[in-house]
Motif scaffolding. Structure first.
Motif, mmCIF file in Angstrom:
data_model
loop_
_atom_site.group_PDB
_atom_site.id
_atom_site.type_symbol
_atom_site.label_atom_id
_atom_site.label_comp_id
_atom_site.label_asym_id
_atom_site.label_seq_id
_atom_site.Cartn_x
_atom_site.Cartn_y
_atom_site.Cartn_z
ATOM 1 N N UNK A 197 0.820 -1.219 0.000
ATOM 2 C CA UNK A 197 0.000 0.000 0.000
ATOM 3 C C UNK A 197 0.851 1.264 0.000
ATOM 4 N N UNK A 198 1.973 1.214 0.695
ATOM 5 C CA UNK A 198 2.817 2.412 0.779
ATOM 6 C C UNK A 198 3.273 2.842 -0.616
ATOM 7 N N UNK A 199 3.750 1.869 -1.406
ATOM 8 C CA UNK A 199 4.231 2.202 -2.747
ATOM 9 C C UNK A 199 3.074 2.592 -3.665
ATOM 10 N N UNK A 200 1.928 1.921 -3.495
ATOM 11 C CA UNK A 200 0.779 2.269 -4.322
ATOM 12 C C UNK A 200 0.298 3.685 -4.034
ATOM 13 N N UNK A 201 0.331 4.089 -2.761
ATOM 14 C CA UNK A 201 -0.094 5.442 -2.401
ATOM 15 C C UNK A 201 0.843 6.488 -2.993
ATOM 16 N N UNK A 202 2.132 6.153 -3.051
ATOM 17 C CA UNK A 202 3.093 7.081 -3.660
ATOM 18 C C UNK A 202 2.779 7.254 -5.143
ATOM 19 N N UNK A 203 2.477 6.131 -5.816
ATOM 20 C CA UNK A 203 2.131 6.200 -7.236
ATOM 21 C C UNK A 203 0.827 6.969 -7.449
ATOM 22 N N UNK A 204 -0.155 6.724 -6.560
ATOM 23 C CA UNK A 204 -1.443 7.413 -6.680
ATOM 24 C C UNK A 204 -1.281 8.913 -6.483
ATOM 25 N N UNK A 205 -0.461 9.300 -5.498
ATOM 26 C CA UNK A 205 -0.231 10.726 -5.242
ATOM 27 C C UNK A 205 0.534 11.388 -6.387
ATOM 28 N N UNK A 206 1.281 10.563 -7.145
ATOM 29 C CA UNK A 206 2.011 11.100 -8.297
ATOM 30 C C UNK A 206 1.109 11.252 -9.517
ATOM 31 N N UNK A 207 -0.170 10.815 -9.390
ATOM 32 C CA UNK A 207 -1.118 11.020 -10.480
ATOM 33 C C UNK A 207 -1.494 9.778 -11.260
ATOM 34 N N UNK A 208 -1.027 8.600 -10.839
ATOM 35 C CA UNK A 208 -1.358 7.362 -11.546
ATOM 36 C C UNK A 208 -2.716 6.850 -11.047
ATOM 37 N N UNK A 209 -3.749 6.997 -11.886
ATOM 38 C CA UNK A 209 -5.094 6.581 -11.485
ATOM 39 C C UNK A 209 -5.201 5.076 -11.300
ATOM 40 N N UNK A 210 -4.373 4.327 -12.038
ATOM 41 C CA UNK A 210 -4.416 2.866 -11.916
ATOM 42 C C UNK A 210 -3.998 2.405 -10.523
ATOM 43 N N UNK A 211 -3.054 3.106 -9.909
ATOM 44 C CA UNK A 211 -2.625 2.752 -8.555
ATOM 45 C C UNK A 211 -3.774 2.918 -7.569
ATOM 46 N N UNK A 212 -4.576 3.964 -7.738
ATOM 47 C CA UNK A 212 -5.733 4.159 -6.868
ATOM 48 C C UNK A 212 -6.764 3.055 -7.083
ATOM 49 N N UNK A 213 -6.903 2.595 -8.321
ATOM 50 C CA UNK A 213 -7.809 1.487 -8.595
ATOM 51 C C UNK A 213 -7.356 0.215 -7.888
ATOM 52 N N UNK A 214 -6.051 -0.005 -7.865
ATOM 53 C CA UNK A 214 -5.516 -1.183 -7.159
ATOM 54 C C UNK A 214 -5.808 -1.085 -5.666
ATOM 55 N N UNK A 215 -5.625 0.113 -5.095
ATOM 56 C CA UNK A 215 -5.916 0.310 -3.669
ATOM 57 C C UNK A 215 -7.392 0.061 -3.381
ATOM 58 N N UNK A 216 -8.264 0.533 -4.258
ATOM 59 C CA UNK A 216 -9.698 0.308 -4.070
ATOM 60 C C UNK A 216 -10.037 -1.173 -4.166
#
Length: 441
Positions: A32-51
């Motif tokens: 989750x930590x790395x996914x949140x970094x990607x999501x905060x950088x603007x990668x919408x796919x990372x937020x989809x993975x978190x969801x």
């Protein structure tokens, strides 16, 4: 169908199963930590993975539907496709009643091996190498697959939830990060060379502020330098010259009658103005922060922040002064050698690879770091190495008293008025370790 058509179908089935296996491990193992970094950088796919990780029941149901359906279909088609060819091959060497069974076994083994290797083992190992990268790459197609399998997945999840409730199994994922989790990450970083040894030690010390009490970092009572109201000017000047402190306690007659403290800057101002420095009064004496000795260093930091002070007197349950502590003392505890002056006497001196000279007032946490000891017995009962010796010996230690613990021999070297000044700690070889934990001499 021809052999070529069967092989093409098997390749497609194995590819589909491999994709589902790759996706299952990647989405489950993505941090989750790395996914949140990607999501905060603007990668919408990372937020989809978190969801998806937050609501993973539909995904796992769809994944298992796909994997099992493909595996069963592959077994049926593969056995029917390859068995005749294996039968022809076996008939060249054997034409008995077991020829059909041998052909079936060879066909089953081939299909099963192909699925294990290319649809299970290799995809999962690849997913473990870079789970976040793969999870982000496959999230869009897997969401389409989940929608396709939604009706059947809903039925399967309903049955699974019913069984979980029947057996009272909690299915809520605990995502809280503990100190042990962070420590494990730091250890991995240190082993990989990302963190230097000093940085690793520094981060550990920050987290230990919540566990270490004030006495582990304070200047103890016998080492506190203070002024009295009747102190002579010559004595004050001598103490200012001998001790490089920025703040001094002011007491009435003894250390337990604390009035406040003076800042050396205020005394310097009086000297520059040609005023007597032994006339300590309200203009120079400041109110001092008083704290109990049961506070942790983390709690003391909060007190310092709220009171805007950097100096405090530590008292025990009998209202007796046991020491003083400053913000600098806490920083030294955290930073260690980074801020400790080189010329300052070291509390832990390494003589060789297997022996150390350690001051009795050394905090237990510092000793544990130096000796690489994970846990001390009943460490709530003492703060220093001297306290550990008294707790284990159950008496006032004398020179040559020893305690054996954790593969080390702790030997009292010097005692001054019942106070343990220095100990010799020696690492024991396995054959030298005594069966008992302490010994009186």
């Amino acid at each position: 169908m021809s052999l070529f058509q069967n092989i093409v179908i098997m390749i497609l089935l194995i590819t589909a199963a491999g994709f589902l296996s790759l996706t299952e491990i990647a989405l489950a193992g993505a941090r989750k930590v790395k996914l949140k970094i990607l999501a905060e950088a603007g990668d919408e796919r990372a937020q989809k993975v978190l969801d998806l990780q937050a609501q993973s029941a539909d995904f796992f149901a769809a994944s298992q539907i796909g994997l099992n359906a493909v595996a069963i279909l592959g077994g049926i088609l593969g056995e029917g496709a390859f068995r005749p060819y294996f039968f022809t091959f076996v008939s060249r060497f054997y034409t008995g009643p077991w020829a059909e069974t041998i052909s079936f076994s060879l066909s089953f083994t081939l299909v099963t091996s192909l699925f294990i290797l290319f649809a299970d083992l290799m995809p999962k190992r690849l997913a473990m190498i870079a789970p976040e990268k793969i999870a982000v790459a496959v999230i869009n197609p897997i969401q389409i697959f989940i929608v396709i399998c939604k009706p059947l997945a809903w039925v399967i999840n309903a049955l699974a939830n019913l069984l979980f409730r029947l057996f009272k199994i909690n299915t809520i994922r605990d995502d809280n990060i503990t100190f042990d989790d962070i420590s494990a990450v730091m250890d991995a970083g240190a082993q990989a060379g990302v963190l230097q040894k000093q940085e690793h030690h520094f981060i550990e010390n920050v987290f230990e502020l919540e566990e270490r009490n004030v006495p582990s970092s304070m200047t103890t009572r016998e080492n506190v330098v203070y002024f009295t109201l009747k102190e002579s000017e010559e004595s004050i000047r001598q103490k200012l010259a001998d001790y490089p402190y920025s703040k001094f306690l002011v007491c009435n007659e003894n250390i337990d009658e604390v009035i406040g403290y003076v800042d050396t800057k205020d005394i310097l101002v009086r000297i520059l103005n040609n005023q007597k420095i032994n006339q300590l009064n309200e203009s120079t004496i400041r109110n001092v922060l008083t704290i109990p000795d049961t506070l942790t260093l983390s709690e003391l930091l909060d007190r310092f922040r709220s009171s805007k002070e950097k100096f405090a007197v530590v008292i025990n349950e009998y209202a007796l002064v046991v020491g003083v502590i400053t913000l600098s003392d806490i920083m030294i505890t955290v930073m260690g050698d980074w801020v400790t002056p080189i010329e300052e006497d070291q509390q832990i001196i390494k003589r060789d690879n297997n022996s150390w000279l350690i001051d009795g007032s050394t905090p237990i946490e510092d000793m544990k770091h130096a000796l690489a000891i994970d846990e001390m017995p009943d460490d709530d009962n003492y703060e220093t190495l001297a306290g550990f010796m008294m707790y284990k010996l159950r008496k006032i230690p004398r020179p040559a008293d020893i305690v054996i613990f954790g593969g080390y021999k702790f030997e009292v070297v010097d005692v001054d008025h019942f106070k343990i000044d220095q100990l010799l700690v020696t690492r024991l070889l396995e054959e030298q370790t005594a069966p008992t934990e302490n010994e009186d001499n």
